[in-house]
Every structure is written in structure tokens, then in C-alpha cells.
Design a protein around this motif. Sequence first.
Motif, mmCIF file in Angstrom:
data_model
loop_
_atom_site.group_PDB
_atom_site.id
_atom_site.type_symbol
_atom_site.label_atom_id
_atom_site.label_comp_id
_atom_site.label_asym_id
_atom_site.label_seq_id
_atom_site.Cartn_x
_atom_site.Cartn_y
_atom_site.Cartn_z
ATOM 1 N N THR A 170 0.845 -1.192 0.000
ATOM 2 C CA THR A 170 0.000 0.000 0.000
ATOM 3 C C THR A 170 0.879 1.240 0.000
ATOM 4 O O THR A 170 2.066 1.183 0.345
ATOM 5 C CB THR A 170 -0.903 0.031 1.248
ATOM 6 N N PHE A 171 0.290 2.354 -0.391
ATOM 7 C CA PHE A 171 1.008 3.620 -0.319
ATOM 8 C C PHE A 171 1.470 3.850 1.120
ATOM 9 O O PHE A 171 2.572 4.344 1.354
ATOM 10 C CB PHE A 171 0.115 4.793 -0.751
ATOM 11 N N ASP A 172 0.609 3.444 2.069
ATOM 12 C CA ASP A 172 0.912 3.641 3.495
ATOM 13 C C ASP A 172 2.195 2.920 3.886
ATOM 14 O O ASP A 172 3.065 3.492 4.558
ATOM 15 C CB ASP A 172 -0.228 3.109 4.374
ATOM 16 N N SER A 173 2.303 1.636 3.501
ATOM 17 C CA SER A 173 3.470 0.845 3.919
ATOM 18 C C SER A 173 4.747 1.346 3.252
ATOM 19 O O SER A 173 5.800 1.414 3.891
ATOM 20 C CB SER A 173 3.252 -0.640 3.628
ATOM 21 N N VAL A 174 4.643 1.711 1.970
ATOM 22 C CA VAL A 174 5.816 2.238 1.263
ATOM 23 C C VAL A 174 6.226 3.576 1.876
ATOM 24 O O VAL A 174 7.409 3.813 2.157
ATOM 25 C CB VAL A 174 5.528 2.381 -0.250
ATOM 26 N N PHE A 175 5.232 4.429 2.122
ATOM 27 C CA PHE A 175 5.527 5.731 2.722
ATOM 28 C C PHE A 175 6.148 5.564 4.108
ATOM 29 O O PHE A 175 7.089 6.272 4.458
ATOM 30 C CB PHE A 175 4.261 6.590 2.800
ATOM 31 N N GLU A 176 5.640 4.622 4.895
ATOM 32 C CA GLU A 176 6.184 4.385 6.243
ATOM 33 C C GLU A 176 7.667 4.023 6.170
ATOM 34 O O GLU A 176 8.488 4.539 6.928
ATOM 35 C CB GLU A 176 5.396 3.277 6.951
ATOM 36 N N ASP A 177 8.009 3.137 5.223
ATOM 37 C CA ASP A 177 9.422 2.750 5.058
ATOM 38 C C ASP A 177 10.273 3.943 4.654
ATOM 39 O O ASP A 177 11.362 4.166 5.200
ATOM 40 C CB ASP A 177 9.552 1.635 4.014
ATOM 41 N N VAL A 178 9.795 4.706 3.688
ATOM 42 C CA VAL A 178 10.549 5.877 3.211
ATOM 43 C C VAL A 178 10.685 6.899 4.335
ATOM 44 O O VAL A 178 11.761 7.464 4.555
ATOM 45 C CB VAL A 178 9.848 6.511 1.982
ATOM 46 N N TRP A 179 9.606 7.121 5.072
ATOM 47 C CA TRP A 179 9.623 8.093 6.182
ATOM 48 C C TRP A 179 10.654 7.684 7.225
ATOM 49 O O TRP A 179 11.482 8.502 7.638
ATOM 50 C CB TRP A 179 8.230 8.191 6.791
ATOM 51 N N GLU A 180 10.617 6.431 7.652
ATOM 52 C CA GLU A 180 11.549 5.961 8.690
ATOM 53 C C GLU A 180 12.994 6.024 8.207
ATOM 54 O O GLU A 180 13.891 6.411 8.953
ATOM 55 C CB GLU A 180 11.200 4.537 9.125
ATOM 56 N N ASP A 181 13.222 5.643 6.945
ATOM 57 C CA ASP A 181 14.587 5.639 6.407
ATOM 58 C C ASP A 181 15.151 7.041 6.236
ATOM 59 O O ASP A 181 16.367 7.228 6.254
ATOM 60 C CB ASP A 181 14.637 4.914 5.055
ATOM 61 N N ASN A 182 14.292 8.022 6.061
ATOM 62 C CA ASN A 182 14.751 9.376 5.751
ATOM 63 C C ASN A 182 14.373 10.416 6.801
ATOM 64 O O ASN A 182 14.530 11.612 6.556
ATOM 65 C CB ASN A 182 14.177 9.803 4.387
ATOM 66 N N LEU A 183 13.907 9.978 7.947
ATOM 67 C CA LEU A 183 13.433 10.919 8.973
ATOM 68 C C LEU A 183 14.515 11.906 9.403
ATOM 69 O O LEU A 183 14.262 13.102 9.529
ATOM 70 C CB LEU A 183 12.893 10.162 10.187
ATOM 71 N N ARG A 184 15.737 11.427 9.598
ATOM 72 C CA ARG A 184 16.824 12.326 10.025
ATOM 73 C C ARG A 184 17.080 13.394 8.963
ATOM 74 O O ARG A 184 17.206 14.577 9.272
ATOM 75 C CB ARG A 184 18.101 11.527 10.300
ATOM 76 N N GLU A 185 17.140 12.985 7.708
ATOM 77 C CA GLU A 185 17.382 13.935 6.621
ATOM 78 C C GLU A 185 16.231 14.935 6.501
ATOM 79 O O GLU A 185 16.444 16.131 6.324
ATOM 80 C CB GLU A 185 17.561 13.184 5.299
ATOM 81 N N ILE A 186 15.003 14.442 6.629
ATOM 82 C CA ILE A 186 13.832 15.324 6.580
ATOM 83 C C ILE A 186 13.915 16.352 7.704
ATOM 84 O O ILE A 186 13.730 17.553 7.486
ATOM 85 C CB ILE A 186 12.527 14.508 6.701
ATOM 86 N N SER A 187 14.226 15.883 8.886
ATOM 87 C CA SER A 187 14.345 16.766 10.051
ATOM 88 C C SER A 187 15.447 17.800 9.830
ATOM 89 O O SER A 187 15.256 18.994 10.110
ATOM 90 C CB SER A 187 14.626 15.946 11.301
ATOM 91 N N ASN A 188 16.586 17.346 9.317
ATOM 92 C CA ASN A 188 17.701 18.276 9.062
ATOM 93 C C ASN A 188 17.310 19.353 8.056
ATOM 94 O O ASN A 188 17.661 20.530 8.209
ATOM 95 C CB ASN A 188 18.939 17.524 8.581
#
Length: 193
Positions: A170-188
Motif C-alpha cells: 500500500t502507499f501507506d506501507s511504502v511511505f512508512e518505510d521511506v519516512w523511517e529511512d529518511n526521517l533524520r534527513e527530513i528533520s535536518n
Amino acid sequence: MSLDTVVEDIREEAHARAEDIRAEGEARAEEIESAAEEDADEIVSDAEQAAEREVEQLREQRLSSAKLEAKQKRLEARRDVLGDVREQVEDELAALEGDTREELTRTLLDAASGEFDEGDDVSVYGRESDQELIESILDDYESYEFAGEYDCLGGVVVESDQSRVRVNNTFDSVFEDVWEDNLREISNQLFDQ
């Protein structure tokens, strides 16, 4: 020597002795008073130093407490901003339509289909509003059928009883993986760290 002279000599001697005792007493009293004043000055000085240390310690505690509170508020604000960003992205994913939605759904179904053996009866679940889209994509797959609604932003959940496999693409599961993998970069990027 007369009795009066003797009495007078004794009196003078007694007065002289009394004067010596009084002088010694006054000197001793001055010593005691001076020592007491020195002790009092030392006690006052010690009390002032103790009060200054206590004031400094209290100031440091309050400063430390204020810094901690500010840091907690900053972290809370960042969590709120990240939550808002995540919600906006989810809203945008849910709102995808047309060719973009079809292409993403097809890609996710293709990726999931690799997990199943040829000839398996495969059930595909998706968002209720995507049923028509999913059914049109499933025309290209043999033994695949739309099996019902799945609460998600989009994409598919694919399963088969024969292979006992269930794939959540699902879009949800793919987004969750991308979000978790890139959370530090997003925050920065959001907070310029």
C-alpha cells in the motif's frame, strides 16, 4: 605608727590592689570582647559566603531547568511540525489520481506478483475508491481478482491461500518505510541542522 596610719596603708594597698584587679578585669574583658567581635565577624563572613554559594547554586539550578524546558518545547514543536508534514504527504498520496495513481498502483501490484507462483488464485485488496482502477489493472493478470476493500491511502494488499503469502504494497506501507529511512534527513532539511 598609729593605728590610723596602718589602716590608711591597708586602705591604700587595698585600693591599689583593687585598681590592679579592675585594670586586669578591663583588659581581660577587652580581650574577650575583641575575640567575640572577631568570632562574630568570621561567622558573618561564613554566613555571607554560604548565602552566596546557595544563591549561585539556586541560579544554576533554575538556569539548567529553564534550558531543559526550552529544549523540551523545541523538541515538541519539531515533533508537531514533522507530524504536520507527514499528514500533508499522506493527504497528497490519498489525493493522487489519473495516470499517476494508475502507474503507482500497477508498479506495486507488479512488485507483489513476484511473490506468487503461477496458477495461484490471488486475492487483491485495495482502497474502496480504487476498486474500478484495480479491476482494470487485474485484467492483465490471470487468476487475480479484486477481493474487497482495504483501509489505506492507495496501493494493494495481495494474498494467496495456496502460497500462504500476503504482501502489503500500500502507499501507506511504502511511505512508512521511506519516512523511517529518511526521517533524520527530513528533520535536518526542515530545521537546518
